[in-house]
Design a protein around this motif. Structure first.
Motif, PDB file in Angstrom:
ATOM      1  N   THR A 145       1.175  -3.131   1.140  1.00  0.00           N
ATOM      2  CA  THR A 145       1.193  -2.180   0.021  1.00  0.00           C
ATOM      3  C   THR A 145       1.430  -0.749   0.481  1.00  0.00           C
TER       4      THR A 145
ATOM      5  N   LYS B 171      -0.316  -7.344   0.214  1.00  0.00           N
ATOM      6  CA  LYS B 171      -0.212  -7.462  -1.243  1.00  0.00           C
ATOM      7  C   LYS B 171      -1.197  -8.476  -1.814  1.00  0.00           C
TER       8      LYS B 171
ATOM      9  N   ASN C 102       5.397  -7.295   2.638  1.00  0.00           N
ATOM     10  CA  ASN C 102       4.095  -7.926   2.415  1.00  0.00           C
ATOM     11  C   ASN C 102       2.940  -6.930   2.388  1.00  0.00           C
TER      12      ASN C 102
END
Length: 76
Positions: free
Chosen positions: A13, A38, A11
């Motif tokens: 980045t 994200k 979940n």
């Protein structure tokens, strides 16, 4: 909320923002890190405890999520 699903590494980045408080101009005093999700929101974590005693004093009687890498989840 299911912590395992919400805090799943997939979940995030990998991008992050250092949130610092400085004692002096060039001396960081305390630091938390906001990890980018994200969906472009951020989760703030703290893992800058002096020792395990300090961690226990702050969180032992509270419900919290702790991740070995990121630390204690403080909020979104």
């Amino acid at each position: 909320m299911n912590n395992q699903d919400y805090f799943n590494d997939e979940n995030y980045t990998g991008n992050h923002l250092h949130v610092d408080n400085w004692k002096y101009e060039f001396t960081p005093y305390i630091e938390a890190i906001a990890w980018v999700r994200k969906d472009s929101s951020m989760d703030l974590f703290f893992n800058d405890f002096a020792d395990d005693k300090e961690f226990q004093a702050l969180f032992s009687d509270k419900e919290y999520y702790y991740n070995e890498l990121m630390g204690v989840f403080l909020g979104s």
